[in-house]
Scaffold this motif. Structure first.
Motif, PDB file in Angstrom:
ATOM      1  N   PHE A 337       0.798  -1.223   0.000  1.00 20.24           N
ATOM      2  CA  PHE A 337       0.000   0.000   0.000  1.00 20.24           C
ATOM      3  C   PHE A 337       0.834   1.278   0.000  1.00 20.24           C
ATOM      4  N   LEU A 338       1.604   1.509   1.075  1.00 20.42           N
ATOM      5  CA  LEU A 338       2.210   2.821   1.263  1.00 20.42           C
ATOM      6  C   LEU A 338       3.183   3.199   0.157  1.00 20.42           C
ATOM      7  N   LEU A 339       4.068   2.286  -0.235  1.00 19.37           N
ATOM      8  CA  LEU A 339       5.056   2.622  -1.256  1.00 19.37           C
ATOM      9  C   LEU A 339       4.417   2.803  -2.632  1.00 19.37           C
ATOM     10  N   ARG A 340       3.201   2.348  -2.804  1.00 20.46           N
ATOM     11  CA  ARG A 340       2.489   2.529  -4.063  1.00 20.46           C
ATOM     12  C   ARG A 340       1.610   3.778  -4.066  1.00 20.46           C
ATOM     13  N   ARG A 341       1.078   4.156  -2.911  1.00 17.50           N
ATOM     14  CA  ARG A 341       0.050   5.210  -2.871  1.00 17.50           C
ATOM     15  C   ARG A 341       0.545   6.524  -2.268  1.00 17.50           C
ATOM     16  N   ALA A 342       1.443   6.446  -1.288  1.00 15.99           N
ATOM     17  CA  ALA A 342       1.880   7.666  -0.600  1.00 15.99           C
ATOM     18  C   ALA A 342       2.781   8.486  -1.510  1.00 15.99           C
ATOM     19  N   ASP A 343       2.731   9.821  -1.351  1.00 16.51           N
ATOM     20  CA  ASP A 343       3.598  10.675  -2.173  1.00 16.51           C
ATOM     21  C   ASP A 343       4.957  10.822  -1.502  1.00 16.51           C
ATOM     22  N   GLU A 344       5.862  11.546  -2.168  1.00 14.67           N
ATOM     23  CA  GLU A 344       7.246  11.653  -1.700  1.00 14.67           C
ATOM     24  C   GLU A 344       7.329  12.303  -0.323  1.00 14.67           C
ATOM     25  N   ARG A 345       6.532  13.328  -0.096  1.00 11.24           N
ATOM     26  CA  ARG A 345       6.586  14.012   1.198  1.00 11.24           C
ATOM     27  C   ARG A 345       6.109  13.091   2.327  1.00 11.24           C
ATOM     28  N   GLU A 346       5.036  12.363   2.057  1.00  9.61           N
ATOM     29  CA  GLU A 346       4.503  11.454   3.078  1.00  9.61           C
ATOM     30  C   GLU A 346       5.500  10.326   3.379  1.00  9.61           C
ATOM     31  N   LEU A 347       6.094   9.763   2.327  1.00 10.55           N
ATOM     32  CA  LEU A 347       7.078   8.703   2.539  1.00 10.55           C
ATOM     33  C   LEU A 347       8.307   9.221   3.277  1.00 10.55           C
ATOM     34  N   GLY A 348       8.681  10.473   3.003  1.00  9.43           N
ATOM     35  CA  GLY A 348       9.825  11.044   3.690  1.00  9.43           C
ATOM     36  C   GLY A 348       9.621  11.131   5.191  1.00  9.43           C
ATOM     37  N   ALA A 349       8.383  11.238   5.627  1.00  9.43           N
ATOM     38  CA  ALA A 349       8.081  11.281   7.056  1.00  9.43           C
ATOM     39  C   ALA A 349       7.796   9.891   7.624  1.00  9.43           C
ATOM     40  N   ILE A 350       7.119   9.032   6.833  1.00  8.23           N
ATOM     41  CA  ILE A 350       6.707   7.717   7.326  1.00  8.23           C
ATOM     42  C   ILE A 350       7.882   6.761   7.454  1.00  8.23           C
ATOM     43  N   LEU A 351       8.720   6.685   6.430  1.00  7.11           N
ATOM     44  CA  LEU A 351       9.764   5.666   6.396  1.00  7.11           C
ATOM     45  C   LEU A 351      10.754   5.753   7.557  1.00  7.11           C
ATOM     46  N   PRO A 352      11.229   6.957   7.949  1.00  7.56           N
ATOM     47  CA  PRO A 352      12.136   6.991   9.105  1.00  7.56           C
ATOM     48  C   PRO A 352      11.473   6.511  10.402  1.00  7.56           C
ATOM     49  N   ILE A 353      10.191   6.860  10.576  1.00  4.15           N
ATOM     50  CA  ILE A 353       9.508   6.402  11.792  1.00  4.15           C
ATOM     51  C   ILE A 353       9.350   4.884  11.773  1.00  4.15           C
ATOM     52  N   TRP A 354       8.915   4.358  10.636  1.00  5.21           N
ATOM     53  CA  TRP A 354       8.797   2.902  10.520  1.00  5.21           C
ATOM     54  C   TRP A 354      10.149   2.228  10.710  1.00  5.21           C
ATOM     55  N   SER A 355      11.214   2.867  10.202  1.00  2.27           N
ATOM     56  CA  SER A 355      12.549   2.289  10.332  1.00  2.27           C
ATOM     57  C   SER A 355      12.948   2.138  11.794  1.00  2.27           C
ATOM     58  N   ARG A 356      12.552   3.100  12.634  1.00  2.23           N
ATOM     59  CA  ARG A 356      12.853   3.011  14.057  1.00  2.23           C
ATOM     60  C   ARG A 356      12.088   1.857  14.696  1.00  2.23           C
ATOM     61  N   TRP A 357      10.847   1.699  14.313  1.00  2.00           N
ATOM     62  CA  TRP A 357      10.071   0.566  14.833  1.00  2.00           C
ATOM     63  C   TRP A 357      10.680  -0.766  14.400  1.00  2.00           C
ATOM     64  N   ALA A 358      11.064  -0.823  13.129  1.00  2.00           N
ATOM     65  CA  ALA A 358      11.644  -2.060  12.609  1.00  2.00           C
ATOM     66  C   ALA A 358      12.928  -2.405  13.345  1.00  2.00           C
ATOM     67  N   ALA A 359      13.731  -1.375  13.666  1.00  2.00           N
ATOM     68  CA  ALA A 359      14.973  -1.633  14.393  1.00  2.00           C
ATOM     69  C   ALA A 359      14.690  -2.247  15.760  1.00  2.00           C
ATOM     70  N   LEU A 360      13.692  -1.715  16.463  1.00  2.00           N
ATOM     71  CA  LEU A 360      13.328  -2.266  17.772  1.00  2.00           C
ATOM     72  C   LEU A 360      12.805  -3.692  17.643  1.00  2.00           C
ATOM     73  N   ALA A 361      11.981  -3.942  16.616  1.00  2.00           N
ATOM     74  CA  ALA A 361      11.425  -5.287  16.423  1.00  2.00           C
ATOM     75  C   ALA A 361      12.515  -6.297  16.118  1.00  2.00           C
ATOM     76  N   VAL A 362      13.467  -5.927  15.262  1.00  2.00           N
ATOM     77  CA  VAL A 362      14.564  -6.845  14.915  1.00  2.00           C
ATOM     78  C   VAL A 362      15.435  -7.120  16.135  1.00  2.00           C
ATOM     79  N   ALA A 363      15.720  -6.066  16.929  1.00  2.00           N
ATOM     80  CA  ALA A 363      16.515  -6.271  18.138  1.00  2.00           C
ATOM     81  C   ALA A 363      15.819  -7.226  19.101  1.00  2.00           C
ATOM     82  N   ALA A 364      14.514  -7.053  19.268  1.00  2.00           N
ATOM     83  CA  ALA A 364      13.751  -7.954  20.143  1.00  2.00           C
ATOM     84  C   ALA A 364      13.737  -9.369  19.591  1.00  2.00           C
TER      85      ALA A 364
END
Length: 570
Positions: A337-364
């Motif tokens: 969904f997101l990488l297909r529908r979100a625009d560049e500005r939205e992805l620029g804000a979403i991806l770093p936040i998701w990346s932080r969550w992913a880092a915590l999930a992988v560490a756990a």
């Protein structure tokens, strides 16, 4: 992706609150969820508590396997390493002439199973086959022979096929795989819609994905309950009887799966407003609590609940499963969904936040997986030589490949390329999902495999020594079993019988062991009575040699006798 960027979502991408549900509808949804929690709590309180221990292994029997006894025993005693439960008509004793020699229902007392046996079945070799259910809900089966008087041609038992049906075994693994898939679809969609979804985008597609995940999860849970009947009893795919289903539902496995269904039903009432963007903060918190409780139903019905450290194992397994669902579920939402529908500005804000969550999930994931592997594998030898250990190695290799692909995605986010070229990120995420789909398959097989600590112990026991003898006195006959008859920790089992081979109640047991050649004076070891005529002890023998064992049994206030045996310890 594991890059960390602390930028916040820009105002255009923050979720504008949709019109709230009416107060009455919100109250009804919360009341339904609370009622579901109450049902779950009652189920937990009335469920029978089962002790946690290792995967069941037959540690001894009386008569012992391949033993030759002078007269027919009135009962055969099986001692397992943990409490076991009955499978109807799956403990059978076959006489030399092929007829059934067991009489009546076996008695189950924790890990001790007593099978009444006819004494008029004649001399020769008897076959005992068994199938029981261990504390982690997996069936344990096997067979051995013993002889009365003298050995003869071993009989066969066409009605005691204890082999697992391969179709049922495969269906159980598929059910678990579908359950994992449903969990990650549900968690990923709910999490992204609640926290990261841009307000301008339609929620219909992700909401359908979440409902699909919920449906898959409920279907897999019901399927697991039904499949547990033939899986434990050893029948075919459609051999589901009312008695068998009742037995499964009354077991810890059935209880945890019913609890899971109750939690899913409670969560479903609040899921619709959450997916529509109309849930309040209280609703989100309740859904999160229900989700966390649901995660614990997986480890509570499997190996973790029966591990040497059940509290730790159950907790880390739930963390491991939850981290997997957050990480993979989020990746699915990004790719579909997101990488297909979100625009560049939205992805620029979403991806770093998701990346932080992913880092915590992988560490756990890494931490929980490491702790669980240490508990379930135990030794390097077990890791390398058992099926469970080899599956763990395969899972680690695949997980390493996933981390390598995630590192590539991380670099795209750090260089701010991901928002400008979402296709490159989407390809990397698809590659992650393909590999992790294989990881989920390995996991589904892993949870159906006996832990390496059990398989390794069983294998060592087959290679090491086993001492068995029968000692007689004027008032009793004593069967002595010692395993593995090696320096260090050993297990002793004692069975007392009358001179005419009837079980003899013993009021007091005493055991000492000495090694005169090494100057070791008699050491007294405590004995734990398991039944009136059966006691066990853990003895630590510090040196190899010919040990002198002394057994004193008091059967009444005045009747007492001592017998001795020489045991060669390697």
């Amino acid at each position: 992706m594991t890059a960390v960027d602390r930028r916040r979502l820009p105002a255009p991408t923050r979720r504008h609150r949709a019109p709230r549900l009416t107060a009455a509808r919100r109250w009804a949804a919360r009341f339904s969820a609370g009622l579901g929690l109450l049902v779950v709590l009652v189920a937990l309180l009335v469920a029978p508590a089962g002790p946690a221990s290792a995967h069941a292994v037959l540690v001894s029997s009386s008569p012992a396997a391949s033993a030759v006894v002078p007269t027919a025993p009135v009962e055969v005693v099986l001692t397992f390493s943990e409490p076991v439960r009955k499978v109807t008509d799956k403990i059978r004793v076959i006489a030399p002439d092929g007829s059934r020699a067991d009489r009546g229902e076996p008695r189950f007392e924790g890990g001790v199973v007593t099978v009444p046996v006819a004494q008029d079945a004649g001399q020769g070799t008897y076959l005992l086959s068994y199938r029981v259910i261990s504390a982690d809900s997996h069936p344990v089966s096997g067979a051995f022979t013993y002889s009365v008087g003298a050995p003869s041609t071993p009989p066969s038992d066409a009605g005691a096929d204890s082999r697992a049906d391969p179709v049922v075994d495969t269906a159980v693994k598929v059910s678990r795989y579908l359950g994992y898939t449903g969990l990650l679809l549900l968690v990923g969609a709910a999490l992204v819609l609640a926290a990261l979804w841009p307000a301008r985008l339609s929620r219909v597609g992700p909401a359908r994905l979440a409902w699909t995940g919920l449906g898959l999860l409920a279907f897999a849970t019901v399927g697991a309950i039904l499949l547990q009947v033939p899986y434990t009893a050893g029948g075919g795919l459609f051999d589901v009887s009312g008695e068998g289903l009742s037995s499964v539902l009354a077991s810890p496995f059935g209880t945890t799966h019913l609890v899971r269904l109750g939690l899913l039903a409670a969560a479903a009432f609040l899921l619709r407003p959450l997916l529509a963007g109309q849930a309040g903060r209280t609703d989100v918190i309740i859904v999160a609590v229900l989700g966390a409780a649901t995660l614990f139903t997986w480890p509570l019905s499997g190996h973790s609940a029966a591990s040497p450290a059940p509290a730790v194992s159950v907790t880390v397994d739930a963390v491991h499963l939850g981290s997997m669902a957050v990480w993979l579920g989020g990746l699915v939402m990004l790719a579909v969904f997101l990488l297909r529908r979100a625009d560049e500005r939205e992805l620029g804000a979403i991806l770093p936040i998701w990346s932080r969550w992913a880092a915590l999930a992988v560490a756990a994931l890494l931490l929980a997986g490491t702790v669980q592997a240490l508990i379930e594998v135990g030794t390097v030898e077990a890791l390398l030589t058992t099926t469970y250990g080899q599956l763990v190695i395969a899972k680690v290799v695949l997980f390493t490949l996933v981390i390598a692909v995630a590192a590539y995605s991380r670099q795209l986010v750090r260089r701010q390329i991901a928002a400008q070229q979402p296709t490159r990120v989407r390809r990397a995420i698809v590659a992650e999902l393909v590999v992790t789909a294989v990881v989920l398959g390995v996991t589904a097989v892993l949870v159906q495999t006996p832990p390496a600590r059990t398989a390794a112990t069983d294998g060592v026991g087959a290679e090491q020594g086993y001492f068995n003898t029968t000692l007689t006195s004027s008032i009793y006959s004593l069967q002595v079993e010692l395993f593995p008859a090696r320096r260090g920790s050993n297990t002793v089992h004692l069975y007392a019988y009358t001179p005419d081979n009837q079980p003899l109640p013993v009021e007091e047991w005493r055991l000492t062991a000495a090694l005169p050649s090494a100057g070791i004076e008699p050491i007294q070891f405590p004995l734990l009575p398991l039944t009136d005529n059966h006691a066990t002890s853990e003895v630590n023998l510090p040196a190899a040699g010919d040990w002198q064992f002394s057994f004193t049994l008091r059967t009444t206030e005045i009747d007492q006798a001592t017998v001795t045996a020489a045991v060669t310890v390697k």
